[in-house]
Scaffold this motif. Structure first.
Motif, PDB file in Angstrom:
ATOM      1  N   ILE A 146      -6.689   4.238  10.840  1.00  0.00           N
ATOM      2  CA  ILE A 146      -7.439   3.634   9.833  1.00  0.00           C
ATOM      3  C   ILE A 146      -8.793   3.509  10.258  1.00  0.00           C
ATOM      4  O   ILE A 146      -9.239   3.029  11.132  1.00  0.00           O
ATOM      5  CB  ILE A 146      -6.892   2.184   9.549  1.00  0.00           C
ATOM      6  CG1 ILE A 146      -5.367   2.340   9.528  1.00  0.00           C
ATOM      7  CG2 ILE A 146      -7.349   1.360   8.538  1.00  0.00           C
ATOM      8  CD1 ILE A 146      -4.617   0.884   9.864  1.00  0.00           C
TER       9      ILE A 146
ATOM     10  N   ASN B 120      -9.978   7.493   4.576  1.00  0.00           N
ATOM     11  CA  ASN B 120      -8.741   6.856   4.423  1.00  0.00           C
ATOM     12  C   ASN B 120      -7.589   7.538   3.698  1.00  0.00           C
ATOM     13  O   ASN B 120      -6.421   7.299   3.572  1.00  0.00           O
ATOM     14  CB  ASN B 120      -8.753   5.437   4.428  1.00  0.00           C
ATOM     15  CG  ASN B 120      -9.229   4.438   5.468  1.00  0.00           C
ATOM     16  OD1 ASN B 120      -8.723   4.811   6.689  1.00  0.00           O
ATOM     17  ND2 ASN B 120      -9.905   3.689   4.951  1.00  0.00           N
TER      18      ASN B 120
ATOM     19  N   ASN C 169      -3.318  -2.193   4.734  1.00  0.00           N
ATOM     20  CA  ASN C 169      -4.620  -1.882   3.940  1.00  0.00           C
ATOM     21  C   ASN C 169      -5.765  -2.483   4.119  1.00  0.00           C
ATOM     22  O   ASN C 169      -5.839  -3.581   3.875  1.00  0.00           O
ATOM     23  CB  ASN C 169      -4.290  -1.662   2.446  1.00  0.00           C
ATOM     24  CG  ASN C 169      -5.446  -1.262   1.685  1.00  0.00           C
ATOM     25  OD1 ASN C 169      -6.549  -1.601   1.385  1.00  0.00           O
ATOM     26  ND2 ASN C 169      -5.248   0.110   0.975  1.00  0.00           N
TER      27      ASN C 169
ATOM     28  N   SER D 134      -3.074  -9.215   1.701  1.00  0.00           N
ATOM     29  CA  SER D 134      -2.707  -8.010   2.694  1.00  0.00           C
ATOM     30  C   SER D 134      -1.805  -8.298   3.387  1.00  0.00           C
ATOM     31  O   SER D 134      -0.664  -7.185   3.536  1.00  0.00           O
ATOM     32  CB  SER D 134      -3.997  -7.913   3.477  1.00  0.00           C
ATOM     33  OG  SER D 134      -3.919  -7.081   4.546  1.00  0.00           O
TER      34      SER D 134
ATOM     35  N   GLU E 236       4.548  -2.619   1.883  1.00  0.00           N
ATOM     36  CA  GLU E 236       4.228  -0.948   2.115  1.00  0.00           C
ATOM     37  C   GLU E 236       5.284  -0.217   3.076  1.00  0.00           C
ATOM     38  O   GLU E 236       5.825   0.714   2.836  1.00  0.00           O
ATOM     39  CB  GLU E 236       2.807  -0.735   2.633  1.00  0.00           C
ATOM     40  CG  GLU E 236       2.551   0.845   2.651  1.00  0.00           C
ATOM     41  CD  GLU E 236       1.033   0.953   3.492  1.00  0.00           C
ATOM     42  OE1 GLU E 236       0.664   2.320   3.440  1.00  0.00           O
ATOM     43  OE2 GLU E 236       0.395  -0.039   3.715  1.00  0.00           O
TER      44      GLU E 236
ATOM     45  N   LYS F  84      -0.676   4.978  -1.659  1.00  0.00           N
ATOM     46  CA  LYS F  84      -1.627   4.120  -0.727  1.00  0.00           C
ATOM     47  C   LYS F  84      -2.979   4.030  -1.189  1.00  0.00           C
ATOM     48  O   LYS F  84      -3.343   3.784  -2.349  1.00  0.00           O
ATOM     49  CB  LYS F  84      -1.476   4.999   0.659  1.00  0.00           C
ATOM     50  CG  LYS F  84       0.053   5.300   0.795  1.00  0.00           C
ATOM     51  CD  LYS F  84       0.306   6.178   2.020  1.00  0.00           C
ATOM     52  CE  LYS F  84       1.532   6.600   2.192  1.00  0.00           C
ATOM     53  NZ  LYS F  84       2.233   7.653   1.208  1.00  0.00           N
ATOM     54  N   HIS F  85      -3.949   4.194  -0.401  1.00  0.00           N
ATOM     55  CA  HIS F  85      -5.174   4.095  -0.725  1.00  0.00           C
ATOM     56  C   HIS F  85      -5.698   5.013  -1.793  1.00  0.00           C
ATOM     57  O   HIS F  85      -6.556   4.536  -2.883  1.00  0.00           O
ATOM     58  CB  HIS F  85      -6.301   4.666   0.449  1.00  0.00           C
ATOM     59  CG  HIS F  85      -6.363   3.571   1.681  1.00  0.00           C
ATOM     60  ND1 HIS F  85      -7.276   2.856   1.442  1.00  0.00           N
ATOM     61  CD2 HIS F  85      -5.556   3.534   2.658  1.00  0.00           C
ATOM     62  CE1 HIS F  85      -7.246   2.159   2.673  1.00  0.00           C
ATOM     63  NE2 HIS F  85      -6.308   2.466   3.266  1.00  0.00           N
TER      64      HIS F  85
ATOM     65  N   LEU G 289      -4.647   0.929  -6.216  1.00  0.00           N
ATOM     66  CA  LEU G 289      -3.981   0.691  -5.000  1.00  0.00           C
ATOM     67  C   LEU G 289      -2.560   0.046  -5.442  1.00  0.00           C
ATOM     68  O   LEU G 289      -2.563  -1.353  -5.494  1.00  0.00           O
ATOM     69  CB  LEU G 289      -4.795  -0.427  -4.326  1.00  0.00           C
ATOM     70  CG  LEU G 289      -6.113   0.386  -3.696  1.00  0.00           C
ATOM     71  CD1 LEU G 289      -6.823  -0.919  -2.775  1.00  0.00           C
ATOM     72  CD2 LEU G 289      -5.589   1.257  -2.615  1.00  0.00           C
TER      73      LEU G 289
ATOM     74  N   TYR H  47       0.419  -0.808  -4.487  1.00  0.00           N
ATOM     75  CA  TYR H  47       1.551  -0.761  -3.280  1.00  0.00           C
ATOM     76  C   TYR H  47       2.793  -1.289  -3.806  1.00  0.00           C
ATOM     77  O   TYR H  47       3.012  -2.018  -4.755  1.00  0.00           O
ATOM     78  CB  TYR H  47       1.097  -1.696  -2.326  1.00  0.00           C
ATOM     79  CG  TYR H  47       0.101  -0.983  -1.320  1.00  0.00           C
ATOM     80  CD1 TYR H  47       0.365   0.120  -0.254  1.00  0.00           C
ATOM     81  CD2 TYR H  47      -1.132  -1.060  -1.465  1.00  0.00           C
ATOM     82  CE1 TYR H  47      -0.358   0.830   0.463  1.00  0.00           C
ATOM     83  CE2 TYR H  47      -2.220  -0.370  -0.787  1.00  0.00           C
ATOM     84  CZ  TYR H  47      -1.668   0.421   0.237  1.00  0.00           C
ATOM     85  OH  TYR H  47      -2.780   1.252   0.903  1.00  0.00           O
TER      86      TYR H  47
END
Length: 1005
Positions: free
Chosen positions: A408, A647, A705, A716, A723, A863-864, A894, A896
């Motif tokens: 990351i 990323n 993330n 987060s 995730e 993901k990203h 994003l 997720y």
């Protein structure tokens, strides 16, 4: 006699020299460096003249690939000579000594020191030579070698362990000065607490060993003192985000009442309580009966049913995540190697066989120029590359398949690197004995010898990093000895051995004092019995050295001789070093005197319980979850730029540093498809059964993330869990069988309530998911040292998810064919932007059932890079195109919890099932009117990190031809290349879509 020889690889085999030359030219802009020679130096002592010539040919060189010199003329050359610092484990020298002993009995007393000699050719000035020297020699692990000296390092006799006379009468200011002078990690309150104990309970001054042992025992690394701090005056913000935080906190308080019941008053609110409450609640409700409960808590452990030749057996599945941020920051190779070594030892001490690993790391931009490196820091590129080599070196040597690797990138990790390893192990349940030690039981030290390496590592990892760390922390980083740990792995695969062990602890942070000290309330340890690497260690060093690859094993006295004999069969040293007593005191003796003698009740206080206020900051209204985060003027530009971003871009060169096939249990290769270019969602390995076949496998994934974390640690934490769970589902697992373990990594908290609010809110976010999904976190690891001056790591909570599943149900991520349907199983967050758990349950069930029915062929979580990233990566493995709808900004969102799926037929399902398009044979990704060739997308995805982690050799292999084969036929290449990495297309007559040449030769397909 003593000799020095130099060994150099011949041209064509000098890969190390060529790679280092390329690195120096690119990293230091040394265009005048014309050639670089790398020679290994061996200083050999106590060897007879008659043996040296034989040793040169058999041990120190290979006739075909090496040149051997007794002298090198350096009079007119620029050169650098380097060697390990005294006390550091030198694996090259250690291996040489063992080989010398094998080839002749005359070599029993031989000693070897190794070093490196770099000969630099080109018009280089003094400034450039110094740049090379500073870049190559890390003062934490190495020093310049003086070639005019040929002698063994002289041992220094160990001095007595001093007592700190007058300590019990120090004033507060004197105590604080003492704490700083001794480099202690403990707080002023802790040292005052120790003073009170020795003054009023023991009525004497403490020894140096007692102070150092207590500092180690109570360190954040060993005792999670930050996580055990009492939290009070908790302030949660108002607004739409604050409301869901407050509701989640209220749910946590209800869980506390239910779990702790009548003991609620003594169970204060802490980060540790928040991290463990969900598992305790679920277990109290009778839903976590698969969890193993015992005094040994070195790893998460659950019971699973394993199919062995069609019969079900009860096994223990163990998993553990480990962090080595501080050591890896200052000495990347050694720090990362002992990260994986430490992770392995935890489930290994539980007697399980560790067969599966993944690695998740955090770094700042590795493309940053070396000259832009911050003072007191190593270059980011150097840290990332050497750490990868350290981790892979250890894992590859011990024989551990590392099936998934991810790094990351965030500028915050310039404060301190993040180095995390997670492993899975398993053992038949009836091989394991769990019993409490009783007086008279014996403790055996098994494995490696003790040295100075690692002294202070536990306390060092709890300290804030400063510009002086490189100069002062060398002793805190140890070099791993993978072959010795491999021997312990082999020993513990023998049920005759494991059934003798009542309790076991691995040696990590804290050494003897913690590893043995934790085994029983009453102990008497004899440091004079501890095997050492060299003489000169004093009692304090012997007590706290973190020298790796050791186990403390409790056996009944009647089984000592048998255990030692079984250990010797594996060439492992096993020594009686302690006995269990009924005194309820930790007593450590050295040279016949007590250097530690403290009450267990005092040790178990873990020092002063800290207290701190909590203030959670509200996330900003401008959030990354609803933001379009792709740069460019056109959709194509945005798409390609997103694929090339740090990323999202390919990390194939990094992954290929690791061996993913060791042990022949690998179900999914790290990259799927016949071109091996689609990254898999995690690691899937079959259980390591000794006899027969099994369809039972384990999957391990991760979630985090950094962009969301920098905005809201609360969100987060929740999305990290989502995730990690979504990836398990995407691989074919059932979300209901998932067990979690968290890795927390935050800045140094101090006493700032806002800083404390970050891990508090992150854990609160995980509770939001755990409560609604009834999925518990049953383990974790925390580190609160991510600070360098005013720079801090991003708020980091990584969720690791582990689940048993059937290998026959596992789905890989690459598109399987053309004309198949593409869908997005979409997750729509709540108004608070938190995950919609009811929708996710339905989505996960839908995907799991259709995978079992064979209707879903490929999957990938968002993901990203959102849908754009997922569709592109799914196309790369078999270079199959896709035609999808233009969903506008949703392409890069994003999102997720959402999963792209490829189905061989039309699917009907929940309202969250969105038709996305279909796979095509055009070799293009088509979005509305925009066309992007798969090759264009692949080029954008692969180019970014190629300078750091190259995935290609300079010479380009031409087309590889597969001929219709007979049993002994192999791949034929038109042009030979150095060390080609060859992969085979689909094997005729098999259902194996791809595999490596080595796996094919092993008969795995």
């Amino acid at each position: 006699m003593k000799f020095r020889i130099f060994v150099e690889k011949k041209v064509g085999f000098n890969v190390e020299a060529e790679n280092l030359k390329k690195d120096l030219i690119e990293s230091l802009n040394l265009n005048k460096l014309e050639n670089l020679r790398v020679l290994n130096i061996y200083d050999i002592f106590n060897i007879e003249d008659s043996e040296i010539e034989n040793a040169k040919k058999i041990v120190f060189s290979e006739i075909v690939t090496d040149e051997v010199y007794e002298n090198i003329d350096l009079s007119d050359k620029n050169y650098i000579a380097a060697e390990f610092l005294p006390g550091q484990f030198d694996q090259r020298a250690d291996s040489a000594v063992q080989c010398l002993k094998l080839i002749s009995e005359k070599n029993e007393g031989v000693e070897v020191k190794s070093g490196k000699l770099l000969i630099l050719e080109g018009d280089l000035n003094e400034v450039e030579l110094k740049k090379i020297k500073d870049y190559y020699i890390n003062p934490v692990e190495m020093r310049e070698k003086k070639l005019d000296i040929l002698k063994v390092d002289e041992d220094v006799a160990a001095g007595d362990v001093p007592s700190f006379e007058g300590f019990i009468n120090y004033s507060k200011d004197e105590l604080d000065a003492f704490r700083k002078q001794e480099g202690l990690a403990m707080t002023l309150e802790d040292i005052a607490f120790i003073q009170d104990y020795f003054k009023n309970t023991e009525n004497r001054d403490p020894s140096e060993t007692e102070i150092k042992v207590l500092d180690t025992y109570w360190s954040d690394h060993c005792r999670h003192t930050t996580f055990e701090t009492k939290l009070k005056n908790i302030v949660i913000p108002q607004g739409k985000f604050g409301e869901v935080m407050q509701d989640t906190f209220e749910e946590y308080l209800k869980s506390r009442e239910f779990v702790h019941g009548s003991r609620l008053e003594e169970k204060y609110i802490s980060l540790m309580d928040m991290a463990t409450i969900s598992g305790k609640e679920i277990r109290k409700n009778g839903k976590l009966d698969d969890m193993e409960i015992s005094e040994e808590i070195n790893a998460c452990s659950v019971y699973i049913d394993v199919d062995v030749n069609g019969e079900m057996e009860k096994w223990l599945l163990m998993f553990k995540n480990e962090t080595h941020n501080h050591p890896t920051e200052i000495e990347p190779f050694g720090g990362a190697s002992t990260c994986i070594g430490g992770a392995i030892r935890d489930p290994l001490s539980g007697r399980s066989y560790v067969y599966q690993a993944i690695r998740v790391t955090g770094a700042a931009d590795p493309l940053e120029k070396v000259e832009d490196t911050m003072p007191g820091k190593l270059p980011q590129k150097k840290i990332s590359k050497e750490a990868a080599h350290g981790y892979s070196s250890y894992g590859n040597q011990i024989g551990l398949a590392t099936g998934h690797v991810a790094e990351i990138y965030d500028e915050g990790y310039k404060a301190k690197r993040m180095e995390v390893g997670a492993v899975v192990g398993a053992v038949k349940a009836d091989w394991v004995r769990r019993e409490s030690p009783t007086p008279g039981d014996i403790i055996i030290l098994l494995g490696g010898k003790t040295g100075r390496d690692g002294c202070g590592g536990a306390t060092g990892s709890s300290k804030e990093h400063t510009e002086e760390s490189l100069e002062t922390c060398g002793a805190e980083v140890q070099k791993g000895n993978a072959p010795t740990e491999r021997k312990i792995q082999r020993l513990f695969r023998n049920p005759e051995v494991t059934r003798l062990i009542k309790k076991c602890n691995d040696f990590g942070a804290g050494g003897v004092s913690v590893a043995i000290g934790e085994l029983s309330d009453g102990l008497e340890i004899n440091l004079d019995k501890v095997p050492t690497k060299y003489s000169g260690l004093n009692g304090t060093e012997l007590a706290i050295s973190e020298s790796q690859e050791r186990m403390a094993v409790v056996v009944e006295a009647k089984y000592v001789e048998k255990f030692i004999a079984l250990s010797e069969k594996e060439n492992l040293e096993a020594t009686v070093v302690a006995e269990v007593t009924d005194t309820e005191r930790l007593v450590i003796k050295w040279r016949g005197k007590k250097v530690v003698d403290v009450a267990r009740s005092f040790l178990d206080t873990n020092g002063v319980t800290g207290e701190n206020d909590i203030e959670v900051e509200a996330p900003s209204e401008e959030n990354p979850i609803e933001k379009v985060s792709a740069e460019g003027n056109t959709l194509k530009e945005k798409w390609l730029n997103k694929l090339g971003s740090l990323n999202v871009c390919s990390q194939k060169g990094l992954m290929e540093t690791f061996d993913s096939t060791i042990g022949a249990t690998t179900v999914l290769m790290p990259f799927g498809g016949k071109h091996q270019l689609t990254p898999t969602e995690g690691s899937v390995q079959k259980l390591p059964v000794l006899d027969g076949e099994t369809d039972t496998a384990s999957a391990i994934t991760w979630g985090y993330n950094n962009t969301i974390a920098n905005w809201s640690p609360f969100h987060s934490g929740a999305y990290a869990v989502v995730e990690s769970m979504a990836k398990i589902v995407a691989l074919g697992g059932d979300w209901k069988n998932i067990r979690l373990s968290f890795q927390e990594y935050f800045q140094r908290l101090g006493e700032n309530p806002k800083y404390w609010g970050k891990p508090f809110s992150a854990l609160l976010g995980t509770l939001f998911v755990q409560k609604q999904m009834d999925i518990p976190a049953i383990g974790g690891k925390d580190s609160m040292s991510g600070t360098f001056n005013e720079l801090h790591v991003p708020p980091t909570l990584i969720s690791f998810a582990v689940s048993p599943l059937k290998a026959s149900h596992v789905v890989s991520q690459e598109f399987k064919g053309t004309g198949n349907k593409l869908y997005l199983v979409k997750h729509t967050p709540l108004e608070s932007l938190m995950p919609n758990m009811e929708e996710l349950k339905a989505n996960f069930d839908f995907i799991h059932e259709n995978i079992k029915d064979g209707k879903i062929l490929a999957t990938m979580t968002l993901k990203h890079g959102g849908i754009a990233e997922a569709v592109s990566k799914m196309s790369f493995g078999n270079k199959i195109g896709a035609s999808i709808k233009d969903l506008g900004y949703d392409l890069f969102r994003l999102n997720y919890g959402s999963i792209v799926i490829e189905a061989k037929e039309e699917l009907s399902g929940p309202t969250s099932l969105v038709e996305l398009g279909e796979t095509t044979a055009t070799g293009k990704i088509v979005v509305g009117d925009t066309e992007i060739s798969v090759e264009e997308a692949l080029a954008a995805w692969t180019k970014t990190l190629e300078p750091v982690f190259p995935s290609k050799t300079k010479e380009k292999a031409e087309e590889l031809i597969w001929k219709p084969f007979e049993r002994k036929e192999i791949l034929v290449a038109k042009n030979k290349i150095a060390k080609p990495k060859v992969f085979i297309p689909a094997f005729p007559g098999t259902n194996c879509e791809y595999d490596s040449m080595r796996a094919f030769e092993r008969g795995r397909c």
